[in-house]
Design an enzyme around this catalytic site. Sequence first.
Site, PDB file in Angstrom:
ATOM      1  N   HIS A   1      33.435  40.074  85.150  1.00 35.45           N
ATOM      2  CA  HIS A   1      33.532  41.279  85.991  1.00 35.45           C
ATOM      3  C   HIS A   1      34.542  41.005  87.102  1.00 35.45           C
ATOM      4  O   HIS A   1      34.924  39.837  87.308  1.00 35.45           O
ATOM      5  CB  HIS A   1      32.169  41.572  86.633  1.00 35.45           C
TER       6      HIS A   1
ATOM      7  N   HIS B   1      39.780  39.166  91.492  1.00 34.99           N
ATOM      8  CA  HIS B   1      39.826  38.176  90.416  1.00 34.99           C
ATOM      9  C   HIS B   1      38.597  38.270  89.532  1.00 34.99           C
ATOM     10  O   HIS B   1      37.554  38.778  89.945  1.00 34.99           O
ATOM     11  CB  HIS B   1      39.929  36.758  90.999  1.00 34.99           C
TER      12      HIS B   1
HETATM   13  P1  2AM Z   1      33.249  34.327  92.409  1.00 35.21           P
HETATM   14  O1  2AM Z   1      33.212  34.662  90.945  1.00 35.21           O
HETATM   15  O2  2AM Z   1      34.619  34.173  92.948  1.00 35.21           O
HETATM   16  O3  2AM Z   1      32.332  33.182  92.739  1.00 35.21           O
HETATM   17  C1  2AM Z   1      28.463  37.296  91.853  1.00 35.21           C
HETATM   18  O4  2AM Z   1      28.139  36.058  92.367  1.00 35.21           O
HETATM   19  C2  2AM Z   1      29.845  37.710  92.253  1.00 35.21           C
HETATM   20  O5  2AM Z   1      29.930  37.758  93.682  1.00 35.21           O
HETATM   21  C3  2AM Z   1      30.945  36.773  91.796  1.00 35.21           C
HETATM   22  O6  2AM Z   1      32.045  37.549  91.389  1.00 35.21           O
HETATM   23  C4  2AM Z   1      31.288  35.963  93.020  1.00 35.21           C
HETATM   24  O7  2AM Z   1      32.641  35.621  93.143  1.00 35.21           O
HETATM   25  C5  2AM Z   1      30.978  36.941  94.124  1.00 35.21           C
HETATM   26  N1  2AM Z   1      30.549  36.229  95.338  1.00 35.21           N
HETATM   27  C6  2AM Z   1      29.543  35.354  95.446  1.00 35.21           C
HETATM   28  N2  2AM Z   1      29.425  34.925  96.723  1.00 35.21           N
HETATM   29  C7  2AM Z   1      30.397  35.545  97.426  1.00 35.21           C
HETATM   30  C8  2AM Z   1      30.797  35.531  98.789  1.00 35.21           C
HETATM   31  N3  2AM Z   1      30.151  34.812  99.695  1.00 35.21           N
HETATM   32  N4  2AM Z   1      31.850  36.294  99.152  1.00 35.21           N
HETATM   33  C9  2AM Z   1      32.498  37.045  98.234  1.00 35.21           C
HETATM   34  N5  2AM Z   1      32.160  37.114  96.922  1.00 35.21           N
HETATM   35  C10 2AM Z   1      31.125  36.370  96.533  1.00 35.21           C
END
Ligand code: 2AM
Length: 175
Positions: free
Chosen positions: A43, A125
């Site tokens: 996603h 991303h």
């Molecule tokens: P990531 O894939 O770059 O880790 C579910 O965890 C989604 O939320 C993932 O897409 C994750 O990004 C994002 N996510 C988790 N913690 C986050 C944070 N503190 N700030 C922004 N995005 C976050």
Amino acid sequence: MPDSRRLFFALPLPDALQQAAVAWRATAFPPEAGRPIAAANLHLTLAFLGEVSDRKAEALAALAGNIVQPRFTLTLDDLGHWPRPGVVWLGTRRAPRGLLQLAALLRAQAARNGCPQSAQPFHPHITLLRGAVHPVALPPATPGWTLEATHFCLYESRTERGRTRYQALQSWPLA
Ligand code: 2AM
């Protein structure tokens, strides 16, 4: 029963794109590069909310339902590695204005409603690998898929028996 859940707004990927991305990933990265994200979990996060009470989630969902934003097309022509969080990602060299506006709106609504947003600029991303803490040789190019963004969703992140699953709770169309 806890009354809070780990939530985030994101763009879903069509099933065919999820399948194409994992097939390509298997050829593009060796197994030791990192832990592959399951196809169904791929996603693009728009706004991360964190642990949110049901009441707050309802308020944020109501605000999301009032958003009127045009649909847009995203070219997935960028790849990167962030060694600190250990993430290898698929992205875009030129984020469409519609994507940036939608994310900015959702992030502003989240911040105003008690979900502090990261001070880091939004970098759209799709996480492909986690645990990628060592140098990774990135392939020179992606297949250059396009993602037609026609709707966005509120997701719940659940971890059961060590497995994380993202479940779409609600979905809203883009105009
Ligand atoms: P990531 O894939 O770059 O880790 C579910 O965890 C989604 O939320 C993932 O897409 C994750 O990004 C994002 N996510 C988790 N913690 C986050 C944070 N503190 N700030 C922004 N995005 C976050």
